[in-house]
Scaffold this motif. Structure first.
Motif, PDB file in Angstrom:
ATOM      1  N   ARG A  58       0.817  -1.210   0.000  1.00  0.00           N
ATOM      2  CA  ARG A  58       0.000   0.000   0.000  1.00  0.00           C
ATOM      3  C   ARG A  58       0.859   1.272   0.000  1.00  0.00           C
ATOM      4  O   ARG A  58       0.426   2.319  -0.464  1.00  0.00           O
ATOM      5  CB  ARG A  58      -0.878  -0.027   1.258  1.00  0.00           C
ATOM      6  N   ARG A  59       2.086   1.174   0.514  1.00  0.00           N
ATOM      7  CA  ARG A  59       2.955   2.359   0.613  1.00  0.00           C
ATOM      8  C   ARG A  59       3.627   2.730  -0.711  1.00  0.00           C
ATOM      9  O   ARG A  59       4.242   3.791  -0.806  1.00  0.00           O
ATOM     10  CB  ARG A  59       4.023   2.129   1.691  1.00  0.00           C
ATOM     11  N   TYR A  60       3.546   1.853  -1.711  1.00  0.00           N
ATOM     12  CA  TYR A  60       4.178   2.166  -2.999  1.00  0.00           C
ATOM     13  C   TYR A  60       3.208   2.938  -3.885  1.00  0.00           C
ATOM     14  O   TYR A  60       2.078   2.506  -4.072  1.00  0.00           O
ATOM     15  CB  TYR A  60       4.616   0.873  -3.706  1.00  0.00           C
ATOM     16  N   LYS A  61       3.682   4.045  -4.441  1.00  0.00           N
ATOM     17  CA  LYS A  61       2.744   4.879  -5.215  1.00  0.00           C
ATOM     18  C   LYS A  61       2.301   4.185  -6.503  1.00  0.00           C
ATOM     19  O   LYS A  61       1.237   4.482  -7.027  1.00  0.00           O
ATOM     20  CB  LYS A  61       3.331   6.264  -5.495  1.00  0.00           C
ATOM     21  N   ASN A  62       3.114   3.239  -7.009  1.00  0.00           N
ATOM     22  CA  ASN A  62       2.732   2.537  -8.242  1.00  0.00           C
ATOM     23  C   ASN A  62       1.917   1.275  -7.976  1.00  0.00           C
ATOM     24  O   ASN A  62       1.646   0.512  -8.896  1.00  0.00           O
ATOM     25  CB  ASN A  62       3.971   2.184  -9.069  1.00  0.00           C
ATOM     26  N   ASP A  64      -1.739   0.137  -6.647  1.00  0.00           N
ATOM     27  CA  ASP A  64      -3.056   0.742  -6.451  1.00  0.00           C
ATOM     28  C   ASP A  64      -3.650   0.294  -5.114  1.00  0.00           C
ATOM     29  O   ASP A  64      -3.903  -0.896  -4.910  1.00  0.00           O
ATOM     30  CB  ASP A  64      -3.964   0.316  -7.618  1.00  0.00           C
ATOM     31  N   ASN A 125       7.856  -2.712  -9.118  1.00  0.00           N
ATOM     32  CA  ASN A 125       8.113  -1.502  -8.330  1.00  0.00           C
ATOM     33  C   ASN A 125       8.831  -1.715  -7.006  1.00  0.00           C
ATOM     34  O   ASN A 125       9.286  -0.756  -6.401  1.00  0.00           O
ATOM     35  CB  ASN A 125       6.781  -0.788  -8.047  1.00  0.00           C
TER      36      ASN A 125
END
Length: 162
Positions: A58-62, A64, A125
């Motif tokens: 959840r913390r990765y911007k890529n 969803d 990612n």
């Protein structure tokens, strides 16, 4: 590709679940034993994902966040389908076959979707060393759930009652 990679570990579990579905569909097989293994694996796998993997992704911007939420929702649906099957006493009955197919549909849909969205995004990612860390955390959480007999009908009832 290390066998500690969280993506690979999750995929291995998905393939094992597919193997168990083949056994469960076989009327000659020990369906009760296969279901006990399946129930423990499904609950341990999903719980470890929710504890260790989903919050990290959840913390990765890529990645969803809606895919993460959807995954949790689908775990709940799979748990309900699992409980319905665990509560059928006669493994030779049509009711058992029907409930099995509902479980297969729910789990295969979720695994397929997770592989196409979250796991592909994680592969692209999330750095290798971070995926290895997550893999270790996933494996350890999963082992704790398995040791606690997480797939017992009593525990699955508790989860579904939530």
């Amino acid at each position: 590709m290390s066998s500690h990679d969280v993506v690979e570990l999750i995929l291995q579990d998905h393939r094992r679940m597919e193997d168990l579905f083949r056994t469960l569909r076989n009327a000659e097989a020990d369906r009760a034993a296969a279901l006990a293994e399946f129930a423990n694996l499904l609950i341990a796998h999903a719980s470890a994902e929710e504890d260790e993997v989903y919050p990290a992704l959840r913390r990765y911007k890529n990645v969803d966040g809606e895919d993460v939420d959807h995954g949790v929702h689908e775990h709940e649906e799979a748990n309900e389908a699992l409980l319905a099957l665990l509560e059928v006493e006669d493994t030779a009955s049509q009711d058992w076959e029907d409930k099995l197919e509902e479980l297969v549909t729910a789990v295969n849909h979720h695994a397929d979707e997770e592989e196409r969205t979250l796991l592909n995004d994680a592969r692209e990612n999330v750095a290798d060393d971070r995926r290895a860390q997550l893999g270790t955390a996933f494996r350890e959480a999963r082992a704790r759930y398995l040791e606690a007999d997480c797939g017992s009908v009593e525990n699955v009832r508790k989860l579904v009652a939530g």
